[in-house]
Design an enzyme around this catalytic site. Structure first.
Site, PDB file in Angstrom:
ATOM      1  N   ASN A   5     -32.405 -13.984 -22.963  1.00  0.00           N
ATOM      2  CA  ASN A   5     -31.557 -12.814 -22.711  1.00  0.00           C
ATOM      3  C   ASN A   5     -31.628 -12.517 -21.217  1.00  0.00           C
ATOM      4  OD1 ASN A   5     -30.329 -10.326 -22.553  1.00  0.00           O
ATOM      5  ND2 ASN A   5     -31.887  -9.245 -23.770  1.00  0.00           N
ATOM      6  N   LYS A   9     -29.980 -10.416 -19.532  1.00  0.00           N
ATOM      7  CA  LYS A   9     -29.737  -8.989 -19.230  1.00  0.00           C
ATOM      8  C   LYS A   9     -28.754  -8.853 -18.058  1.00  0.00           C
ATOM      9  CE  LYS A   9     -34.088  -7.817 -21.379  1.00  0.00           C
ATOM     10  NZ  LYS A   9     -35.224  -6.915 -21.489  1.00  0.00           N
ATOM     11  N   HIS A  60     -29.820  -4.293 -29.244  1.00  0.00           N
ATOM     12  CA  HIS A  60     -31.007  -4.409 -28.399  1.00  0.00           C
ATOM     13  C   HIS A  60     -31.526  -3.005 -28.073  1.00  0.00           C
ATOM     14  CE1 HIS A  60     -33.549  -5.145 -24.922  1.00  0.00           C
ATOM     15  NE2 HIS A  60     -33.622  -6.398 -25.327  1.00  0.00           N
ATOM     16  N   GLU A  62     -32.488  -1.675 -25.471  1.00  0.00           N
ATOM     17  CA  GLU A  62     -31.910  -1.082 -24.253  1.00  0.00           C
ATOM     18  C   GLU A  62     -30.527  -0.494 -24.549  1.00  0.00           C
ATOM     19  OE1 GLU A  62     -32.540  -4.520 -21.744  1.00  0.00           O
ATOM     20  OE2 GLU A  62     -34.686  -4.147 -21.877  1.00  0.00           O
ATOM     21  N   GLU A  67     -38.599  -6.712 -31.875  1.00  0.00           N
ATOM     22  CA  GLU A  67     -39.012  -6.482 -30.496  1.00  0.00           C
ATOM     23  C   GLU A  67     -39.653  -5.104 -30.370  1.00  0.00           C
ATOM     24  OE1 GLU A  67     -36.697  -8.995 -27.521  1.00  0.00           O
ATOM     25  OE2 GLU A  67     -35.380  -7.307 -27.975  1.00  0.00           O
ATOM     26  N   GLY A 107     -40.625  -6.108 -21.320  1.00  0.00           N
ATOM     27  CA  GLY A 107     -40.666  -5.995 -19.867  1.00  0.00           C
ATOM     28  C   GLY A 107     -41.934  -5.349 -19.332  1.00  0.00           C
ATOM     29  N   SER A 128     -42.164  -9.603 -23.780  1.00  0.00           N
ATOM     30  CA  SER A 128     -43.103 -10.249 -22.864  1.00  0.00           C
ATOM     31  C   SER A 128     -43.579 -11.622 -23.357  1.00  0.00           C
ATOM     32  CB  SER A 128     -44.296  -9.331 -22.576  1.00  0.00           C
ATOM     33  OG  SER A 128     -43.849  -8.151 -21.923  1.00  0.00           O
TER      34      SER A 128
HETATM   35  P1  PGA Z   1     -38.960  -9.383 -21.981  1.00  0.00           P
HETATM   36  O1  PGA Z   1     -37.638  -8.878 -22.724  1.00  0.00           O
HETATM   37  O2  PGA Z   1     -39.213 -10.788 -22.407  1.00  0.00           O
HETATM   38  O3  PGA Z   1     -38.632  -9.252 -20.505  1.00  0.00           O
HETATM   39  O4  PGA Z   1     -40.073  -8.467 -22.396  1.00  0.00           O
HETATM   40  C1  PGA Z   1     -37.384  -9.199 -24.059  1.00  0.00           C
HETATM   41  C2  PGA Z   1     -36.084  -8.611 -24.504  1.00  0.00           C
HETATM   42  O5  PGA Z   1     -35.752  -7.481 -24.113  1.00  0.00           O
HETATM   43  O6  PGA Z   1     -35.335  -9.244 -25.271  1.00  0.00           O
END
Ligand code: PGA
Length: 255
Positions: A11, A13, A100, A102, A172, A178, A218
């Site tokens: 992803n 982003k 997601h 976010e 997740e 992140g 992560s």
């Molecule tokens: P990350 O993000 O690997 O940077 O923690 C995962 C995600 O949001 O899908």
């Protein structure tokens, strides 16, 4: 062996211009050639880079699937700034991330919106990656299962077993995205197992046996193998580490 083929998704982003995206996917098309024999891989560029990445994947027949990060559920019309499922399908997008955290936290997406998006993605012949996950506060209050399974059931509401069987669910934990904090392999496996049990209860054993469940939050080269050893973890949704071609290659080559 579950018989489910692993799926590792990058992803990207809101990162990379279309030129940066071309650069990254060209590197991946070489570095992942071997690992993609054993593992399905998708990359999810921003909308502005989809066409460029599609061209590279299609022209060279690269075994990396194209993915999107979001979609609108309407087929078309006066929805300024939105992208329809058909627009993505026409670009040979195969997987669409839906719900997601976010999108839910920063852009106010509700469970109802997420359910409409899941249905619209399926209707356009693509595969939704339905994201679910709890906040740190919810975990500390012992409400992980309630939150995750609530989002799961709302996201899958009204779907038949065959549709669910072909889907992907990404667990997740929001506190792991992140942050450099990863769920322990045992915790990740436990929640993914609970997701599968809920699907078995609602949609039957066949759907539960074939739906793919990713862990995200992560994920790095250093923790992927242990996470993937969980019997209900069928892959990973990778954010930050998917922007680094060496790191993402090491993740996809975990075994
Ligand atoms: P990350 O993000 O690997 O940077 O923690 C995962 C995600 O949001 O899908």
């Amino acid at each position: 062996m579950s018989g489910r083929r692993p799926l590792i998704s990058g992803n990207w982003k809101m990162n990379l211009t279309h030129l940066d995206a071309i650069n990254l996917v060209q590197k991946l098309s070489y570095s992942l050639a071997d690992a993609t024999r054993r593992v399905d891989v998708s990359v999810h560029p921003p909308f502005t880079a989809l066409r460029s990445v599609q061209t590279i994947l299609d022209v060279d027949d690269v075994p990396i699937a194209l993915g999107a990060q979001n979609v609108h559920w309407q087929a078309g019309g006066a929805y300024t700034g939105e992208i329809s499922p058909a627009m993505l399908a026409k670009l040979n997008v195969r997987y669409v991330i839906v719900g997601h955290s976010e999108r839910r936290q920063l852009f106010g997406e509700t469970d109802e919106d997420v359910n409409k998006k899941v249905k619209a993605v399926l209707a356009a012949g693509m595969v939704p990656i339905l994201c679910v996950g709890e906040t740190l506060g919810e975990r500390e209050e012992g409400r992980t299962a309630e939150k995750v399974l609530g989002q799961l059931r709302a996201g899958l509401s009204g779907l038949d077993s065959a549709a669910i069987a072909g889907m992907v669910v990404a667990y997740e934990p929001i506190w792991a995205i992140g942050t450099g904090r990863t769920a322990t392999p045992d915790d990740a496996q436990a929640v993914c197992a609970a997701v599968r049990r809920a699907i078995a209860a609602d949609a039957g054993e066949a759907a539960a046996a074939s739906v793919r469940i990713q862990y995200g939050g992560s994920v790095k080269a250093g923790n992927i193998a242990e996470l993937m050893s969980g019997s209900d973890i069928d892959g990973a949704l990778v954010g930050g580490a998917s922007l680094d071609p060496e790191e993402f290659t090491a993740i996809v080559s975990y075994r």
